[in-house]
Design a protein around this motif. Structure first.
Motif, PDB file in Angstrom:
ATOM      1  N   VAL A 164      35.359  94.232 -91.946  1.00 42.14           N
ATOM      2  CA  VAL A 164      35.198  95.449 -93.432  1.00 42.14           C
ATOM      3  C   VAL A 164      34.318  94.816 -94.063  1.00 42.14           C
ATOM      4  O   VAL A 164      33.838  96.299 -94.763  1.00 42.14           O
ATOM      5  CB  VAL A 164      36.564  95.291 -93.788  1.00 42.14           C
ATOM      6  CG1 VAL A 164      37.075  95.901 -95.005  1.00 42.14           C
ATOM      7  CG2 VAL A 164      37.410  95.793 -92.309  1.00 42.14           C
ATOM      8  N   ASN A 165      33.498  93.823 -95.217  1.00 47.02           N
ATOM      9  CA  ASN A 165      32.892  93.688 -95.646  1.00 47.02           C
ATOM     10  C   ASN A 165      31.282  94.187 -95.425  1.00 47.02           C
ATOM     11  O   ASN A 165      30.858  95.154 -96.138  1.00 47.02           O
ATOM     12  CB  ASN A 165      32.796  92.236 -96.416  1.00 47.02           C
ATOM     13  CG  ASN A 165      31.636  92.013 -97.499  1.00 47.02           C
ATOM     14  OD1 ASN A 165      32.344  92.736 -98.068  1.00 47.02           O
ATOM     15  ND2 ASN A 165      31.577  90.833 -98.311  1.00 47.02           N
ATOM     16  N   VAL A 166      31.062  94.480 -94.233  1.00 52.05           N
ATOM     17  CA  VAL A 166      29.436  95.255 -93.834  1.00 52.05           C
ATOM     18  C   VAL A 166      29.662  96.306 -93.912  1.00 52.05           C
ATOM     19  O   VAL A 166      28.761  97.143 -94.415  1.00 52.05           O
ATOM     20  CB  VAL A 166      29.726  94.101 -92.303  1.00 52.05           C
ATOM     21  CG1 VAL A 166      28.283  95.072 -91.964  1.00 52.05           C
ATOM     22  CG2 VAL A 166      28.976  92.820 -92.533  1.00 52.05           C
ATOM     23  N   PHE A 167      30.859  96.620 -93.318  1.00 48.72           N
ATOM     24  CA  PHE A 167      30.907  98.235 -93.335  1.00 48.72           C
ATOM     25  C   PHE A 167      31.955  99.042 -95.021  1.00 48.72           C
ATOM     26  O   PHE A 167      30.208 100.124 -94.740  1.00 48.72           O
ATOM     27  CB  PHE A 167      32.378  98.743 -92.581  1.00 48.72           C
ATOM     28  CG  PHE A 167      32.886  99.915 -92.264  1.00 48.72           C
ATOM     29  CD1 PHE A 167      32.180 101.108 -91.019  1.00 48.72           C
ATOM     30  CD2 PHE A 167      33.600 100.786 -93.166  1.00 48.72           C
ATOM     31  CE1 PHE A 167      32.276 102.376 -91.579  1.00 48.72           C
ATOM     32  CE2 PHE A 167      33.533 102.127 -93.084  1.00 48.72           C
ATOM     33  CZ  PHE A 167      33.172 103.034 -92.241  1.00 48.72           C
ATOM     34  N   VAL A 168      31.882  98.276 -95.716  1.00 45.40           N
ATOM     35  CA  VAL A 168      31.600  98.587 -97.141  1.00 45.40           C
ATOM     36  C   VAL A 168      30.415  98.824 -97.162  1.00 45.40           C
ATOM     37  O   VAL A 168      29.519  99.562 -98.754  1.00 45.40           O
ATOM     38  CB  VAL A 168      32.841  98.158 -97.572  1.00 45.40           C
ATOM     39  CG1 VAL A 168      32.429  98.162 -99.111  1.00 45.40           C
ATOM     40  CG2 VAL A 168      34.382  98.169 -97.792  1.00 45.40           C
ATOM     41  N   GLU A 203      30.501  90.935 -82.609  1.00 48.34           N
ATOM     42  CA  GLU A 203      31.684  90.908 -82.447  1.00 48.34           C
ATOM     43  C   GLU A 203      31.921  91.535 -83.792  1.00 48.34           C
ATOM     44  O   GLU A 203      32.700  93.023 -83.845  1.00 48.34           O
ATOM     45  CB  GLU A 203      32.698  89.580 -82.928  1.00 48.34           C
ATOM     46  CG  GLU A 203      33.950  90.527 -83.183  1.00 48.34           C
ATOM     47  CD  GLU A 203      35.128  89.013 -83.710  1.00 48.34           C
ATOM     48  OE1 GLU A 203      35.884  89.403 -84.090  1.00 48.34           O
ATOM     49  OE2 GLU A 203      34.071  87.900 -83.341  1.00 48.34           O
ATOM     50  N   VAL A 204      31.496  91.838 -84.932  1.00 44.17           N
ATOM     51  CA  VAL A 204      31.164  92.796 -86.231  1.00 44.17           C
ATOM     52  C   VAL A 204      30.572  93.758 -86.108  1.00 44.17           C
ATOM     53  O   VAL A 204      31.535  94.825 -86.867  1.00 44.17           O
ATOM     54  CB  VAL A 204      30.084  91.655 -87.119  1.00 44.17           C
ATOM     55  CG1 VAL A 204      30.689  93.132 -88.355  1.00 44.17           C
ATOM     56  CG2 VAL A 204      30.700  90.473 -87.903  1.00 44.17           C
ATOM     57  N   PHE A 205      29.535  93.871 -84.661  1.00 45.11           N
ATOM     58  CA  PHE A 205      29.009  95.745 -84.658  1.00 45.11           C
ATOM     59  C   PHE A 205      29.758  96.175 -84.228  1.00 45.11           C
ATOM     60  O   PHE A 205      29.992  97.227 -84.265  1.00 45.11           O
ATOM     61  CB  PHE A 205      28.257  95.350 -84.014  1.00 45.11           C
ATOM     62  CG  PHE A 205      27.698  96.103 -83.833  1.00 45.11           C
ATOM     63  CD1 PHE A 205      26.621  97.624 -84.602  1.00 45.11           C
ATOM     64  CD2 PHE A 205      27.313  96.583 -82.312  1.00 45.11           C
ATOM     65  CE1 PHE A 205      26.118  98.593 -84.790  1.00 45.11           C
ATOM     66  CE2 PHE A 205      26.722  98.075 -81.590  1.00 45.11           C
ATOM     67  CZ  PHE A 205      26.255  99.232 -82.887  1.00 45.11           C
ATOM     68  N   SER A 206      30.681  95.721 -82.876  1.00 43.13           N
ATOM     69  CA  SER A 206      31.583  96.308 -82.619  1.00 43.13           C
ATOM     70  C   SER A 206      32.725  96.920 -83.233  1.00 43.13           C
ATOM     71  O   SER A 206      33.347  97.847 -83.639  1.00 43.13           O
ATOM     72  CB  SER A 206      32.919  95.503 -81.304  1.00 43.13           C
ATOM     73  OG  SER A 206      33.464  95.786 -80.867  1.00 43.13           O
ATOM     74  N   HIS A 207      33.240  96.513 -84.602  1.00 41.98           N
ATOM     75  CA  HIS A 207      34.360  97.040 -85.229  1.00 41.98           C
ATOM     76  C   HIS A 207      33.986  97.097 -86.101  1.00 41.98           C
ATOM     77  O   HIS A 207      34.546  97.903 -86.675  1.00 41.98           O
ATOM     78  CB  HIS A 207      35.102  95.478 -85.805  1.00 41.98           C
ATOM     79  CG  HIS A 207      35.819  93.835 -85.094  1.00 41.98           C
ATOM     80  ND1 HIS A 207      37.040  93.428 -85.949  1.00 41.98           N
ATOM     81  CD2 HIS A 207      35.570  93.744 -83.754  1.00 41.98           C
ATOM     82  CE1 HIS A 207      37.545  93.416 -84.621  1.00 41.98           C
ATOM     83  NE2 HIS A 207      36.502  93.079 -83.927  1.00 41.98           N
ATOM     84  N   ILE A 208      32.842  97.270 -86.729  1.00 40.25           N
ATOM     85  CA  ILE A 208      31.819  98.831 -87.352  1.00 40.25           C
ATOM     86  C   ILE A 208      32.371 100.249 -86.847  1.00 40.25           C
ATOM     87  O   ILE A 208      32.071 100.802 -87.670  1.00 40.25           O
ATOM     88  CB  ILE A 208      30.610  98.309 -87.281  1.00 40.25           C
ATOM     89  CG1 ILE A 208      30.322  96.493 -88.639  1.00 40.25           C
ATOM     90  CG2 ILE A 208      29.580  99.105 -88.110  1.00 40.25           C
ATOM     91  CD1 ILE A 208      29.303  96.483 -89.490  1.00 40.25           C
ATOM     92  N   ARG A 209      31.905  99.841 -85.401  1.00 42.34           N
ATOM     93  CA  ARG A 209      31.742 100.930 -84.473  1.00 42.34           C
ATOM     94  C   ARG A 209      33.045 101.737 -84.640  1.00 42.34           C
ATOM     95  O   ARG A 209      33.112 102.994 -84.834  1.00 42.34           O
ATOM     96  CB  ARG A 209      31.002 100.608 -83.134  1.00 42.34           C
ATOM     97  CG  ARG A 209      29.609 100.469 -83.132  1.00 42.34           C
ATOM     98  CD  ARG A 209      28.690 100.674 -82.094  1.00 42.34           C
ATOM     99  NE  ARG A 209      29.227 102.551 -81.689  1.00 42.34           N
ATOM    100  CZ  ARG A 209      29.242 102.199 -80.507  1.00 42.34           C
ATOM    101  NH1 ARG A 209      29.029 102.186 -79.113  1.00 42.34           N
ATOM    102  NH2 ARG A 209      28.748 103.584 -79.895  1.00 42.34           N
TER     103      ARG A 209
END
Length: 66
Positions: free
Chosen positions: A2-6, A43-49
């Motif tokens: 979530v932090n990366v996405f923001v 995993e983070v990339f998958s969540h961002i997508r």
């Protein structure tokens, strides 16, 4: 994730039709700055997508409502 996405919010790409998605070229830099470990990046990339897709769908719904 979530932090990366923001933090990627300023890296959105637009067309005349509206939001087109994130500029993934900036993603490694953001992950580096937020100290996301290499082992967690897939995993983070998958969540961002997933978050990106929901955001695009929501934006499209708001365009269609107005």
């Amino acid at each position: 994730a979530v932090n990366v996405f923001v933090c990627m919010d300023t890296q959105r790409r637009y067309t005349f039709a509206g939001a087109a998605g994130l500029d993934y070229a900036a993603l490694p830099v953001v992950m580096d700055m937020l100290e996301v470990g290499v082992e967690r990046r897939p995993e983070v990339f998958s969540h961002i997508r997933i978050m990106e897709q929901v955001a695009l769908e929501t934006a499209a719904e708001h365009r269609n409502d107005g």
